[in-house]
Write an enzyme that holds these catalytic residues in place. Sequence first.
Site, PDB file in Angstrom:
ATOM      1  N   MET A  50    -107.137  46.307   1.210  1.00  0.00           N
ATOM      2  CA  MET A  50    -106.310  47.145   0.356  1.00  0.00           C
ATOM      3  C   MET A  50    -105.979  48.494   1.005  1.00  0.00           C
ATOM      4  O   MET A  50    -106.299  49.558   0.492  1.00  0.00           O
ATOM      5  CB  MET A  50    -106.991  47.340  -1.008  1.00  0.00           C
ATOM      6  CG  MET A  50    -107.287  46.040  -1.721  1.00  0.00           C
ATOM      7  SD  MET A  50    -105.847  44.941  -1.884  1.00  0.00           S
ATOM      8  CE  MET A  50    -104.875  45.847  -3.064  1.00  0.00           C
ATOM      9  N   ILE A  77    -102.603  50.316   3.278  1.00  0.00           N
ATOM     10  CA  ILE A  77    -101.304  50.223   3.945  1.00  0.00           C
ATOM     11  C   ILE A  77    -101.519  50.702   5.369  1.00  0.00           C
ATOM     12  O   ILE A  77    -102.068  51.787   5.597  1.00  0.00           O
ATOM     13  CB  ILE A  77    -100.240  51.066   3.218  1.00  0.00           C
ATOM     14  CG1 ILE A  77     -99.980  50.466   1.832  1.00  0.00           C
ATOM     15  CG2 ILE A  77     -98.959  51.122   4.035  1.00  0.00           C
ATOM     16  CD1 ILE A  77     -99.035  51.275   0.975  1.00  0.00           C
ATOM     17  N   GLY A  81    -113.344  38.962  -0.897  1.00  0.00           N
ATOM     18  CA  GLY A  81    -112.901  38.181   0.257  1.00  0.00           C
ATOM     19  C   GLY A  81    -112.766  36.700  -0.018  1.00  0.00           C
ATOM     20  O   GLY A  81    -113.133  35.876   0.824  1.00  0.00           O
ATOM     21  N   SER A  82    -112.207  36.331  -1.173  1.00  0.00           N
ATOM     22  CA  SER A  82    -112.104  34.895  -1.474  1.00  0.00           C
ATOM     23  C   SER A  82    -111.184  34.170  -0.504  1.00  0.00           C
ATOM     24  O   SER A  82    -111.438  33.025  -0.140  1.00  0.00           O
ATOM     25  CB  SER A  82    -111.666  34.661  -2.926  1.00  0.00           C
ATOM     26  OG  SER A  82    -110.336  35.093  -3.139  1.00  0.00           O
ATOM     27  N   GLU A 141    -103.198  30.436  -2.859  1.00  0.00           N
ATOM     28  CA  GLU A 141    -103.456  31.240  -1.656  1.00  0.00           C
ATOM     29  C   GLU A 141    -104.578  30.598  -0.834  1.00  0.00           C
ATOM     30  O   GLU A 141    -104.498  30.530   0.395  1.00  0.00           O
ATOM     31  CB  GLU A 141    -103.859  32.669  -2.031  1.00  0.00           C
ATOM     32  CG  GLU A 141    -102.753  33.500  -2.622  1.00  0.00           C
ATOM     33  CD  GLU A 141    -103.221  34.894  -2.987  1.00  0.00           C
ATOM     34  OE1 GLU A 141    -104.183  35.407  -2.365  1.00  0.00           O
ATOM     35  OE2 GLU A 141    -102.621  35.490  -3.909  1.00  0.00           O
ATOM     36  N   HIS A 156     -99.485  37.470   0.378  1.00  0.00           N
ATOM     37  CA  HIS A 156     -98.998  38.323  -0.698  1.00  0.00           C
ATOM     38  C   HIS A 156     -98.806  37.475  -1.948  1.00  0.00           C
ATOM     39  O   HIS A 156     -98.254  36.367  -1.858  1.00  0.00           O
ATOM     40  CB  HIS A 156     -97.682  38.987  -0.305  1.00  0.00           C
ATOM     41  CG  HIS A 156     -97.157  39.920  -1.337  1.00  0.00           C
ATOM     42  ND1 HIS A 156     -97.720  41.150  -1.582  1.00  0.00           N
ATOM     43  CD2 HIS A 156     -96.142  39.787  -2.225  1.00  0.00           C
ATOM     44  CE1 HIS A 156     -97.061  41.742  -2.560  1.00  0.00           C
ATOM     45  NE2 HIS A 156     -96.100  40.938  -2.975  1.00  0.00           N
TER      46      HIS A 156
END
Length: 195
Positions: free
Chosen positions: A94, A96, A12-13, A178, A113
Amino acid sequence: MKNIVILISGAGSNMAAIVRAAEQAHWAQRLNIRVAAVISNKADASGLVWAQGQGIATAVLDHKGFASREDFDAALRVEIDRFAPDLLVLAGFMRILTSGFVTHYAGRLLNVHPSLLPAFPGLNTHQRAIDAGCQFAGATVHQVTADLDHGPILAQAVVPVLPEDTAEALAARVLTQEHLIYPRAVAAFFNPPSA
Protein backbone atom coordinates in the site's frame (compact mmCIF):
# COMPACT_ATOMS: atom_id res chain seq x y z
CA MET A 1 17.43 -19.92 -10.38
CA LYS A 2 15.37 -16.81 -11.16
CA ASN A 3 14.16 -14.84 -8.16
CA ILE A 4 10.78 -13.32 -7.37
CA VAL A 5 10.55 -10.71 -4.63
CA ILE A 6 7.08 -9.92 -3.28
CA LEU A 7 6.14 -6.69 -1.50
CA ILE A 8 3.27 -6.70 1.02
CA SER A 9 1.76 -4.39 3.63
CA GLY A 10 -0.64 -6.75 5.42
CA ALA A 11 -1.87 -10.34 5.36
CA GLY A 12 -0.45 -10.95 1.90
CA SER A 13 -3.17 -13.29 0.64
CA ASN A 14 -2.04 -12.80 -2.97
CA MET A 15 1.55 -13.46 -1.88
CA ALA A 16 0.39 -16.69 -0.24
CA ALA A 17 -1.53 -17.66 -3.39
CA ILE A 18 1.62 -17.18 -5.47
CA VAL A 19 3.79 -19.15 -3.03
CA ARG A 20 1.26 -22.01 -2.94
CA ALA A 21 1.02 -22.07 -6.74
CA ALA A 22 4.82 -22.15 -7.00
CA GLU A 23 4.91 -25.15 -4.71
CA GLN A 24 1.96 -27.02 -6.22
CA ALA A 25 3.09 -26.46 -9.82
CA HIS A 26 6.77 -27.12 -9.03
CA TRP A 27 7.99 -23.79 -10.42
CA ALA A 28 11.52 -24.38 -9.11
CA GLN A 29 11.88 -27.64 -11.01
CA ARG A 30 9.83 -26.79 -14.11
CA LEU A 31 10.53 -23.08 -14.61
CA ASN A 32 13.69 -22.52 -12.55
CA ILE A 33 11.98 -19.77 -10.52
CA ARG A 34 11.38 -19.26 -6.81
CA VAL A 35 9.98 -16.73 -4.38
CA ALA A 36 13.25 -15.52 -2.89
CA ALA A 37 11.94 -12.93 -0.43
CA VAL A 38 8.91 -11.14 0.98
CA ILE A 39 9.41 -7.53 2.06
CA SER A 40 6.97 -5.31 3.94
CA ASN A 41 6.78 -1.65 4.88
CA LYS A 42 4.98 -2.70 8.10
CA ALA A 43 6.62 -4.78 10.82
CA ASP A 44 3.24 -6.13 11.97
CA ALA A 45 2.23 -7.43 8.52
CA SER A 46 0.91 -10.91 9.26
CA GLY A 47 2.02 -12.11 5.82
CA LEU A 48 5.63 -11.93 7.03
CA VAL A 49 4.99 -14.60 9.65
CA TRP A 50 3.31 -16.81 7.05
CA ALA A 51 6.22 -16.36 4.59
CA GLN A 52 8.77 -17.16 7.32
CA GLY A 53 6.82 -20.35 8.03
CA GLN A 54 7.35 -21.32 4.40
CA GLY A 55 11.11 -20.82 4.73
CA ILE A 56 11.12 -17.62 2.68
CA ALA A 57 13.49 -14.79 3.58
CA THR A 58 11.68 -11.70 4.88
CA ALA A 59 12.59 -8.10 5.58
CA VAL A 60 10.89 -4.99 6.94
CA LEU A 61 11.56 -1.43 5.90
CA ASP A 62 9.21 1.00 7.69
CA HIS A 63 8.36 3.92 5.43
CA LYS A 64 7.67 6.11 8.49
CA GLY A 65 11.40 6.23 9.21
CA PHE A 66 12.17 8.20 6.06
CA ALA A 67 11.91 11.91 5.40
CA SER A 68 10.50 11.52 1.89
CA ARG A 69 8.94 9.04 -0.48
CA GLU A 70 12.12 9.21 -2.58
CA ASP A 71 14.31 8.34 0.40
CA PHE A 72 12.13 5.37 1.29
CA ASP A 73 12.03 4.08 -2.30
CA ALA A 74 15.84 4.39 -2.59
CA ALA A 75 16.32 2.34 0.60
CA LEU A 76 13.67 -0.15 -0.50
CA ARG A 77 15.47 -0.61 -3.80
CA VAL A 78 18.69 -1.49 -1.95
CA GLU A 79 16.81 -4.02 0.20
CA ILE A 80 15.07 -5.61 -2.81
CA ASP A 81 18.22 -5.77 -4.90
CA ARG A 82 19.97 -7.85 -2.21
CA PHE A 83 17.82 -10.70 -3.55
CA ALA A 84 18.68 -10.09 -7.24
CA PRO A 85 15.05 -10.06 -8.41
CA ASP A 86 14.11 -11.09 -11.91
CA LEU A 87 10.55 -10.08 -11.06
CA LEU A 88 9.12 -7.77 -8.41
CA VAL A 89 5.50 -8.46 -7.42
CA LEU A 90 3.27 -6.02 -5.55
CA ALA A 91 0.77 -7.97 -3.45
CA GLY A 92 -1.19 -5.53 -1.36
CA PHE A 93 1.77 -3.19 -1.00
CA MET A 94 0.00 0.00 0.00
CA ARG A 95 2.48 2.58 -1.23
CA ILE A 96 2.51 4.71 -4.35
CA LEU A 97 5.97 4.22 -5.85
CA THR A 98 8.14 6.99 -7.24
CA SER A 99 8.88 7.14 -10.96
CA GLY A 100 12.58 6.45 -10.28
CA PHE A 101 11.69 3.24 -8.44
CA VAL A 102 9.33 2.14 -11.22
CA THR A 103 11.96 2.93 -13.88
CA HIS A 104 14.56 0.85 -12.03
CA TYR A 105 12.29 -2.23 -12.28
CA ALA A 106 10.72 -1.40 -15.65
CA GLY A 107 9.47 -4.50 -17.45
CA ARG A 108 9.76 -6.66 -14.33
CA LEU A 109 7.28 -5.08 -11.91
CA LEU A 110 3.72 -6.46 -11.60
CA ASN A 111 0.64 -5.45 -9.63
CA VAL A 112 -2.89 -6.74 -9.22
CA HIS A 113 -5.68 -4.17 -9.10
CA PRO A 114 -9.24 -4.93 -7.93
CA SER A 115 -11.09 -3.62 -10.97
CA LEU A 116 -11.33 -4.27 -14.67
CA LEU A 117 -8.79 -1.67 -15.74
CA PRO A 118 -8.91 0.83 -17.29
CA ALA A 119 -12.10 1.26 -15.22
CA PHE A 120 -11.73 2.50 -11.64
CA PRO A 121 -8.01 3.02 -11.10
CA GLY A 122 -7.00 4.05 -7.60
CA LEU A 123 -8.94 3.41 -4.39
CA ASN A 124 -12.51 2.43 -3.44
CA THR A 125 -12.93 0.43 -6.64
CA HIS A 126 -15.72 -1.84 -5.43
CA GLN A 127 -17.98 0.92 -4.14
CA ARG A 128 -17.32 2.95 -7.27
CA ALA A 129 -18.35 -0.02 -9.46
CA ILE A 130 -21.55 -0.48 -7.43
CA ASP A 131 -22.33 3.24 -7.50
CA ALA A 132 -21.83 3.32 -11.29
CA GLY A 133 -24.37 0.52 -11.73
CA CYS A 134 -21.84 -1.89 -13.24
CA GLN A 135 -23.12 -5.40 -13.91
CA PHE A 136 -19.59 -6.79 -13.81
CA ALA A 137 -16.42 -6.06 -11.87
CA GLY A 138 -13.18 -7.96 -11.52
CA ALA A 139 -9.42 -7.86 -11.17
CA THR A 140 -6.52 -6.99 -13.42
CA VAL A 141 -2.87 -8.04 -13.33
CA HIS A 142 -0.76 -5.41 -15.05
CA GLN A 143 2.79 -4.23 -15.48
CA VAL A 144 3.53 -1.21 -13.33
CA THR A 145 4.39 2.05 -15.03
CA ALA A 146 4.80 5.58 -13.70
CA ASP A 147 1.08 6.17 -14.37
CA LEU A 148 -0.96 4.69 -11.51
CA ASP A 149 -2.87 1.55 -12.57
CA HIS A 150 -2.26 2.15 -16.29
CA GLY A 151 0.43 -0.37 -17.29
CA PRO A 152 0.00 -3.09 -19.93
CA ILE A 153 -2.69 -5.59 -18.92
CA LEU A 154 -1.48 -9.19 -18.51
CA ALA A 155 -4.61 -10.93 -17.15
CA GLN A 156 -8.15 -10.15 -16.06
CA ALA A 157 -10.97 -11.99 -14.32
CA VAL A 158 -14.62 -10.98 -14.27
CA VAL A 159 -17.21 -11.41 -11.52
CA PRO A 160 -20.87 -10.34 -11.53
CA VAL A 161 -22.01 -7.41 -9.43
CA LEU A 162 -25.08 -8.72 -7.59
CA PRO A 163 -28.06 -6.50 -6.71
CA GLU A 164 -27.49 -6.96 -2.96
CA ASP A 165 -23.71 -6.46 -3.12
CA THR A 166 -21.88 -4.32 -0.61
CA ALA A 167 -18.35 -3.15 -1.34
CA GLU A 168 -17.09 -5.78 1.13
CA ALA A 169 -19.02 -8.65 -0.49
CA LEU A 170 -17.86 -7.66 -3.96
CA ALA A 171 -14.27 -7.28 -2.71
CA ALA A 172 -14.31 -10.81 -1.29
CA ARG A 173 -15.58 -12.26 -4.58
CA VAL A 174 -12.99 -10.33 -6.59
CA LEU A 175 -10.19 -11.44 -4.24
CA THR A 176 -10.90 -15.11 -4.96
CA GLN A 177 -10.25 -14.35 -8.63
CA GLU A 178 -7.07 -12.39 -7.85
CA HIS A 179 -5.76 -15.53 -6.13
CA LEU A 180 -6.27 -17.45 -9.39
CA ILE A 181 -5.04 -14.99 -12.03
CA TYR A 182 -2.05 -13.51 -10.21
CA PRO A 183 -0.07 -16.77 -9.88
CA ARG A 184 -0.87 -17.61 -13.52
CA ALA A 185 0.36 -14.20 -14.68
CA VAL A 186 3.57 -14.57 -12.64
CA ALA A 187 4.25 -18.01 -14.14
CA ALA A 188 3.46 -16.71 -17.64
CA PHE A 189 5.94 -13.86 -17.14
CA PHE A 190 8.71 -16.49 -17.05
CA ASN A 191 7.10 -18.93 -19.48
CA PRO A 192 5.01 -16.95 -21.95
CA PRO A 193 2.48 -19.00 -23.92
CA SER A 194 3.68 -19.66 -27.45
CA ALA A 195 1.79 -17.89 -30.22
